[in-house]
Design a protein around this motif. Structure first.
Motif, mmCIF file in Angstrom:
data_model
loop_
_atom_site.group_PDB
_atom_site.id
_atom_site.type_symbol
_atom_site.label_atom_id
_atom_site.label_comp_id
_atom_site.label_asym_id
_atom_site.label_seq_id
_atom_site.Cartn_x
_atom_site.Cartn_y
_atom_site.Cartn_z
ATOM 1 N N ILE A 463 1.075 -1.281 -0.112
ATOM 2 C CA ILE A 463 0.194 0.160 -0.638
ATOM 3 C C ILE A 463 1.464 1.445 -0.096
ATOM 4 O O ILE A 463 2.118 1.212 0.711
ATOM 5 C CB ILE A 463 -0.898 0.008 0.994
ATOM 6 N N THR A 464 0.581 1.862 -0.939
ATOM 7 C CA THR A 464 1.472 3.056 -0.657
ATOM 8 C C THR A 464 0.910 4.529 -0.230
ATOM 9 O O THR A 464 1.224 5.338 0.345
ATOM 10 C CB THR A 464 1.615 3.076 -1.902
ATOM 11 N N LYS A 465 -0.318 4.869 -1.132
ATOM 12 C CA LYS A 465 -1.179 5.663 -0.438
ATOM 13 C C LYS A 465 -1.144 6.865 -0.154
ATOM 14 O O LYS A 465 -0.430 7.961 -1.266
ATOM 15 C CB LYS A 465 -1.697 5.298 1.382
ATOM 16 N N ASP A 466 0.063 7.659 0.528
ATOM 17 C CA ASP A 466 0.630 9.181 0.924
ATOM 18 C C ASP A 466 2.117 9.058 0.727
ATOM 19 O O ASP A 466 2.557 10.470 0.683
ATOM 20 C CB ASP A 466 0.012 10.066 1.974
ATOM 21 N N ARG A 467 2.313 8.313 0.332
ATOM 22 C CA ARG A 467 4.176 8.224 0.378
ATOM 23 C C ARG A 467 4.591 9.367 -0.486
ATOM 24 O O ARG A 467 5.286 9.989 -0.793
ATOM 25 C CB ARG A 467 4.691 6.859 -0.306
ATOM 26 N N TYR A 468 4.226 9.505 -1.865
ATOM 27 C CA TYR A 468 4.670 10.252 -2.979
ATOM 28 C C TYR A 468 3.269 11.826 -3.058
ATOM 29 O O TYR A 468 2.291 11.162 -2.639
ATOM 30 C CB TYR A 468 4.763 9.286 -4.764
ATOM 31 N N LEU A 469 3.446 12.560 -4.505
ATOM 32 C CA LEU A 469 3.085 13.314 -5.038
ATOM 33 C C LEU A 469 1.873 12.750 -5.595
ATOM 34 O O LEU A 469 1.965 11.541 -6.127
ATOM 35 C CB LEU A 469 3.325 13.453 -6.314
ATOM 36 N N PRO A 470 0.331 13.212 -5.374
ATOM 37 C CA PRO A 470 -0.877 11.900 -5.656
ATOM 38 C C PRO A 470 -1.076 11.830 -7.266
ATOM 39 O O PRO A 470 -0.900 12.811 -7.413
ATOM 40 C CB PRO A 470 -1.595 12.753 -5.350
ATOM 41 N N VAL A 471 -1.091 10.705 -7.823
ATOM 42 C CA VAL A 471 -1.430 11.054 -9.420
ATOM 43 C C VAL A 471 -2.488 9.381 -9.173
ATOM 44 O O VAL A 471 -2.692 8.971 -10.768
ATOM 45 C CB VAL A 471 -0.137 9.495 -9.827
ATOM 46 N N GLY A 472 -3.809 10.206 -8.340
ATOM 47 C CA GLY A 472 -4.863 9.784 -9.314
ATOM 48 C C GLY A 472 -4.944 8.007 -8.275
ATOM 49 O O GLY A 472 -4.414 8.059 -7.579
ATOM 50 N N PRO A 473 -6.288 7.687 -8.589
ATOM 51 C CA PRO A 473 -6.269 6.694 -7.768
ATOM 52 C C PRO A 473 -5.541 5.131 -7.850
ATOM 53 O O PRO A 473 -5.623 4.582 -6.719
ATOM 54 C CB PRO A 473 -8.003 5.829 -7.854
ATOM 55 N N GLU A 474 -4.977 4.984 -8.838
ATOM 56 C CA GLU A 474 -4.090 4.296 -9.705
ATOM 57 C C GLU A 474 -2.396 4.632 -8.661
ATOM 58 O O GLU A 474 -2.201 5.366 -9.603
ATOM 59 C CB GLU A 474 -4.119 3.155 -10.662
ATOM 60 N N MET A 475 -1.602 4.612 -8.217
ATOM 61 C CA MET A 475 -0.162 4.175 -8.610
ATOM 62 C C MET A 475 0.390 2.998 -8.294
ATOM 63 O O MET A 475 0.471 1.908 -8.282
ATOM 64 C CB MET A 475 -0.399 5.301 -6.863
ATOM 65 N N GLU A 476 1.723 3.723 -7.958
ATOM 66 C CA GLU A 476 3.253 2.479 -8.143
ATOM 67 C C GLU A 476 3.298 2.471 -6.616
ATOM 68 O O GLU A 476 2.989 3.358 -5.671
ATOM 69 C CB GLU A 476 4.119 2.943 -8.875
ATOM 70 N N HIS A 477 3.366 0.853 -6.751
ATOM 71 C CA HIS A 477 3.855 0.628 -4.941
ATOM 72 C C HIS A 477 4.999 0.868 -4.327
ATOM 73 O O HIS A 477 5.943 1.810 -5.079
ATOM 74 C CB HIS A 477 4.221 -1.198 -5.366
ATOM 75 N N SER A 478 5.768 0.772 -3.347
ATOM 76 C CA SER A 478 6.544 1.541 -3.164
ATOM 77 C C SER A 478 8.085 1.127 -2.181
ATOM 78 O O SER A 478 6.951 0.037 -1.340
ATOM 79 C CB SER A 478 6.006 2.405 -1.172
ATOM 80 N N ALA A 479 9.020 0.631 -1.978
ATOM 81 C CA ALA A 479 9.872 0.767 -1.364
ATOM 82 C C ALA A 479 10.681 1.286 0.251
ATOM 83 O O ALA A 479 10.720 2.170 0.139
ATOM 84 C CB ALA A 479 11.247 -0.427 -1.934
ATOM 85 N N GLN A 480 10.954 0.740 0.901
ATOM 86 C CA GLN A 480 11.416 1.308 1.696
ATOM 87 C C GLN A 480 13.394 0.657 1.634
ATOM 88 O O GLN A 480 12.875 -0.829 2.057
ATOM 89 C CB GLN A 480 11.553 1.509 3.151
ATOM 90 N N ILE A 481 13.675 2.075 2.158
ATOM 91 C CA ILE A 481 15.612 1.038 2.336
ATOM 92 C C ILE A 481 16.079 1.202 3.231
ATOM 93 O O ILE A 481 15.929 1.850 3.771
ATOM 94 C CB ILE A 481 16.238 0.978 1.080
ATOM 95 N N TYR A 482 16.500 0.011 4.376
ATOM 96 C CA TYR A 482 16.982 0.666 5.664
ATOM 97 C C TYR A 482 19.120 0.193 5.675
ATOM 98 O O TYR A 482 18.689 -1.539 5.246
ATOM 99 C CB TYR A 482 16.301 -0.553 6.456
ATOM 100 N N ASP A 483 19.151 0.982 7.138
ATOM 101 C CA ASP A 483 20.466 0.103 6.967
ATOM 102 C C ASP A 483 20.751 -0.851 7.858
ATOM 103 O O ASP A 483 19.636 -0.373 8.762
ATOM 104 C CB ASP A 483 21.516 1.527 7.171
ATOM 105 N N ILE A 484 20.846 -1.598 8.152
ATOM 106 C CA ILE A 484 21.018 -3.109 8.832
ATOM 107 C C ILE A 484 22.066 -3.030 9.534
ATOM 108 O O ILE A 484 22.771 -4.303 9.161
ATOM 109 C CB ILE A 484 20.499 -4.008 8.635
ATOM 110 N N SER A 485 23.424 -2.244 9.053
ATOM 111 C CA SER A 485 24.299 -2.848 9.221
ATOM 112 C C SER A 485 24.965 -2.562 11.150
ATOM 113 O O SER A 485 26.151 -3.279 11.473
ATOM 114 C CB SER A 485 25.998 -1.801 8.893
ATOM 115 N N GLY A 486 23.908 -1.562 11.234
ATOM 116 C CA GLY A 486 24.176 -1.723 13.127
ATOM 117 C C GLY A 486 23.392 -2.113 13.586
ATOM 118 O O GLY A 486 22.325 -3.197 13.154
ATOM 119 N N GLU A 487 23.548 -1.951 14.919
ATOM 120 C CA GLU A 487 22.168 -3.116 16.082
ATOM 121 C C GLU A 487 21.112 -2.843 15.718
ATOM 122 O O GLU A 487 20.017 -3.231 15.982
ATOM 123 C CB GLU A 487 22.882 -2.576 17.533
ATOM 124 N N LYS A 488 21.116 -1.092 15.424
ATOM 125 C CA LYS A 488 19.267 -0.941 15.196
ATOM 126 C C LYS A 488 19.218 -0.126 13.667
ATOM 127 O O LYS A 488 20.109 0.217 12.926
ATOM 128 C CB LYS A 488 18.977 0.949 15.965
#
Lengths: 654, 204
Positions: A463-488
């Motif tokens: 689900i993407t919803k409000d992550r990017y500028l709105p482009v109507g009802p249909e939109m691309e999906h969304s990904a997040q990248i996390y740095d996992i080199s540390g403890e957190k």
């Protein structure tokens, strides 16, 4: 005056100093350590620089595979696999139409889910990447030097090809399991007689080591459950394959409710080495089937489709000791095996907890014959005997788990929208980070191998919803990248993804970069309609068929004036790109043509079919801005009435 | 004189490096050619730095009406140069040997060097004349006919030595390993002359 200037400067200096202090304070408040560089810096890949990792994201209902760079999240290419792709002419050109042939005829689309990179000794080797078509069951193999689809094999007796396409430790097999059980063989029967009559096929497709050619070695015909996801054993569990199941209730309607009644479903553990041995000794039953095997040849630049008429099936009861069921709570979805091969994680999607089975416990239980009944004759092991631990996550709806190679696992929680980091062995939760929103799969480069590269994890959200500028009802999906080199874990960046990525596969850039092909050699072009030098360019008529042998080089077609074509002809433009330089494609498009353009890479030949319906002089042109004279790269075809007797003629530059 | 003669022989033999290594090199870089196109000029022909560089240079040059780069059979130089270099190397070795056995004196070394220098200058002159023709004798129907600010047709002659900006390209022209070996060889023969001369003086 001088003094005044100096004071002004020192004032300015003091302000800068204060501001920078303020910034630092603000940052250290947000990130976990004062020495951490900013998230922006970590994902910034300067112009002209290259990313550290490749990421191959399945396109879901786009049917294709997209190539991204990590950590930047930049998309480099969409590789057409199961879907027609007008951008390049894939599935439209005469050469690539056979790639999409199936036992149901031409299927121009599929739902691509789980890419997996080939492995040697349990590590990514970067030869090929496999991906499954979920809807009309197919497995594709894509070259990681040309980044083009080279082979597609249809999987008979299967439906909803979802627990696919995962490779074994040495790419001996790419495995495809069915999510829908169906009548095997297909026949006309009442749907409500599902229970006890429908069956599920798990297909082991051998991969020929040199060229990667695929062949269904055997299909294990299992009870009529839904085989949801799978992963291979590795290391000590090499030789085994694990599949999650749901709908062990064998409901045929309103599965939403009816397939969610059993407290526990199963993980099916398959000793494929044992089945392989059985088959190699002549075991199994050859049954009639009908499925397509489509192979693209890089030297002829052409695909051929062959219908196969037989498949070898194996009844698991005929191979004692090869198949066991591991009870696993709450309709498990993801089935993930840690880098050591000891832990098998069942992500019970209707639960808050993760169930971790131990391979060692499983072997001990099998050897001690500690069974808890059977299902359709297949022994069920005791839950308590195989269980290694339970991760009390506090999240909801665990789906998939990946590993960092440092003893940690990362699990996505769809319902609570988060990634949870926990430790193998202690089953303690170490960290959790929100995702935006409702995460499905996650991917650590090499995360499904003996040797993960645990620097980043990418969460792929539904689900993407409000992550990017709105482009109507249909939109691309969304990904997040996390740095996992540390403890957190540290959330670095959001980026949109094309189609609906399910799983993804990643690898270090250096594995593929040096061998990525730059262009095809013209002197290796074995296409039967290729012209290897412009003086071979010609036009030939065979009845109503006209073959135009055409070459291109900056910035003209040879020939570019053609006469003698008639209404009702089938005109084949066979176009060879004579460039031998990196990134100089030429395009081809014909006015009113009922197909897509072609994009022809240097050294390649592609064919486009045109059936002119109207008399006139019709232009064609190059669609790729190939040079300063691209706009001049054009030509004309004269189309005369069907009964005209104008002779074929062709020319360039007179 | 023996030491001088050995230097003379080594110097002359270094010329034979030209049969293996390129004499000269021209590189053409542009923004859209992050890996520049390049050609190595050997005494018996021109080769691309990468396999298809010649084809791609010709492809670019057709816009401005330049002739395609010559194949070995297109220019007499590519058959004569190997004979001249081979002959001079052999001659140098013979002179060196004769010097070693005391049959000729060090002035022969200088003589060889002067002859080699004259031939070298002639070769450079010829090379430059070819480049001038190549860069200025353009197809009148060229796609792009560019003129200098004064109205004269633009020349695409690459520099004989050094760097020159030509349209979007940066052209770099420098000797390559074979050329450097020849230079070192000629320097050695000069040293041979002085060493020989000195040894003579000491002997006297």
């Amino acid at each position: 005056m001088k003094k005044y200037k100096f004071q002004l400067l020192s004032l300015l200096g003091a302000t800068l100093f204060l501001t920078s202090c303020g910034n630092n304070n603000g940052q250290s408040g947000k990130s976990s350590g004062a020495l951490n560089s900013s998230a922006a810096e970590k994902v910034y890949v300067a112009p002209g620089e290259h990313d550290e990792f490749y990421a191959f994201m399945s396109g879901g209902y786009s049917g294709n595979l997209t190539v991204y760079g990590l950590p930047s999240g930049r998309m480099f290419k969409e590789i057409p696999v199961f879907s027609q792709f007008p951008t390049s002419g894939y599935g439209y050109s005469e050469e690539t139409k056979p790639m999409l042939n199936t036992s149901h005829g031409f299927v121009p689309w599929d739902d691509a889910h789980h890419p997996d990179i080939s492995q040697t000794a349990g590590e990514l080797d970067g030869r090929w990447i496999f991906i499954n078509g979920n809807n009309t069951p197919r497995i594709a193999r894509i070259s990681l030097s040309t980044f083009e689809t080279e082979e597609i094999i249809e999987v008979p007796n299967s439906a909803g090809n979802h627990s696919s396409s995962f490779v074994t430790e040495n790419s001996e097999y790419v495995v495809a399991g069915t999510r829908f059980s169906v009548p095997i063989p297909q026949r006309d029967m009442p749907i409500n007689e599902y229970k006890g009559n429908f069956q599920g096929a798990l297909s082991f497709i051998s991969v020929e080591p040199e060229h990667g050619h695929m062949d269904i070695k055997f299909q294990l015909i299992m009870p009529g459950f839904n085989y949801d996801l799978a992963h291979p054993g590795r290391g000590k569990s090499h030789g085994w394959f694990f599949f999650t199941t749901y709908n062990t209730e064998e409901a045929n309607s309103l599965q939403e409710v009816n397939a969610s009644q059993n407290d526990k479903d199963f993980i099916a553990a398959i000793n494929w080495k044992k089945v392989e041995e059985y088959v190699n000794n002549g075991g199994g039953t050859k049954v009639p089937a009908n499925y397509a095997h489509n192979v693209y040849d890089e030297s002829t630049h052409m695909a051929t489709s062959t219908m196969k008429k037989e498949v070898l099936t194996v009844n698991p009861l005929d191979v004692p000791g090869a198949v066991f069921f591991l009870p696993t709570p709450k309709s498990p979805h993801g089935c993930d095996v840690d880098p050591t091969g000891n832990y098998i994680i069942g992500n019970g999607k209707l639960s808050a907890d993760l169930t971790v089975h131990s391979f060692d416990n499983m072997i001990a239980a099998i050897e001690g014959k500690k069974f808890d009944g059977e299902a359709y004759g297949i022994p069920i092991l005791k839950f308590e005997d195989v269980l290694a631990g339970t991760v009390k996550s506090g999240g909801l709806g665990p789906l998939h788990t990946e590993f960092d190679g440092k003893g940690n696992a990362y699990t996505t929680f769809f319902i609570s929208s988060e990634v949870v980091k926990w430790e193998l062995g202690t089953w303690e939760v170490k960290d959790r980070q929100p995702t935006y929103y409702s995460v499905g799969h996650l991917m650590i480069p090499g995360g499904n191998s003996k040797k993960p590269f645990g620097k980043y994890v990418v969460a792929m959200n539904k689900i993407t919803k409000d992550r990017y500028l709105p482009v109507g009802p249909e939109m691309e999906h969304s990904a997040q990248i996390y740095d996992i080199s540390g403890e957190k874990m540290e959330l670095l960046y959001d980026f949109p993804t094309h189609g609906e990525p399910h799983y993804a596969a990643g690898c270090p850039a250096d594995l593929l970069k040096p061998k990525a092909k730059k262009f095809y050699r013209l002197d290796e072009n074995k296409h039967p309609y290729a012209v290897l030098s412009p003086d071979q360019a010609r036009v030939e008529r065979k009845g109503k068929e006209v073959h135009i042998y055409m070459s291109t080089i900056r910035s003209h077609f040879t020939p570019d004036n053609i006469e003698g074509i008639k209404v009702g002809d089938k005109v084949y433009f066979h176009i060879t790109n004579h460039e031998q330089d990196f990134d100089v494609p030429h395009g081809f498009s014909m006015i009113g043509q009922n197909t897509s353009e072609l994009l022809i890479m240097p050294g390649q030949t592609k064919t486009s079919l045109w059936e002119p319906k109207q008399v006139g002089v019709w232009p064609f042109y190059c669609t790729d801005f190939c040079s300063a004279l691209h706009q001049e790269m054009q030509g004309y075809v004269r189309v005369s009435p069907a009964n005209s007797n104008i002779e074929l003629s062709w020319s360039l530059g007179d | 004189m023996k030491k001088a003669s050995i230097l003379m022989i080594i110097g002359a033999l270094l010329l034979t490096g030209l049969f293996k290594f390129p004499l000269w090199n021209i590189m053409l870089g542009a923004p859209q050619y992050p890996e520049p196109l390049g050609m190595n000029i050997y005494i018996n022909g021109i080769q691309g730095m990468s396999e298809f560089d010649i084809q791609n240079i010709d492809g670019l040059n057709h816009y401005i009406g330049m002739k395609t780069l010559p194949k070995p059979e297109d220019m007499w130089e590519f058959s004569v140069f190997p004979m001249v270099i081979g002959g001079m190397a052999a001659l140098g070795v013979i002179i060196g040997l004769l010097g070693y056995f005391g049959k000729v004196n060090y002035n022969w070394f200088l003589g060889w060097l002067i002859l080699m220098t004259v031939l070298g200058i002639l070769g450079m002159y010829d090379f430059n004349a070819w480049m001038t023709d190549y860069g200025t004798n353009l197809d009148p129907n060229a796609i792009m006919k560019l003129a200098n600010p004064d109205g004269t047709p633009m020349s695409y002659k690459p520099p004989l030595l050094g760097h020159q900006k030509m349209l979007n390209f940066d052209a770099y022209s420098y000797p390559r390993l074979g050329g450097y070996l020849m230079g070192v060889g000629m320097l050695l023969t000069l040293i041979a002359y002085f060493v020989g001369k000195k040894s003579k003086q000491i002997a006297q």
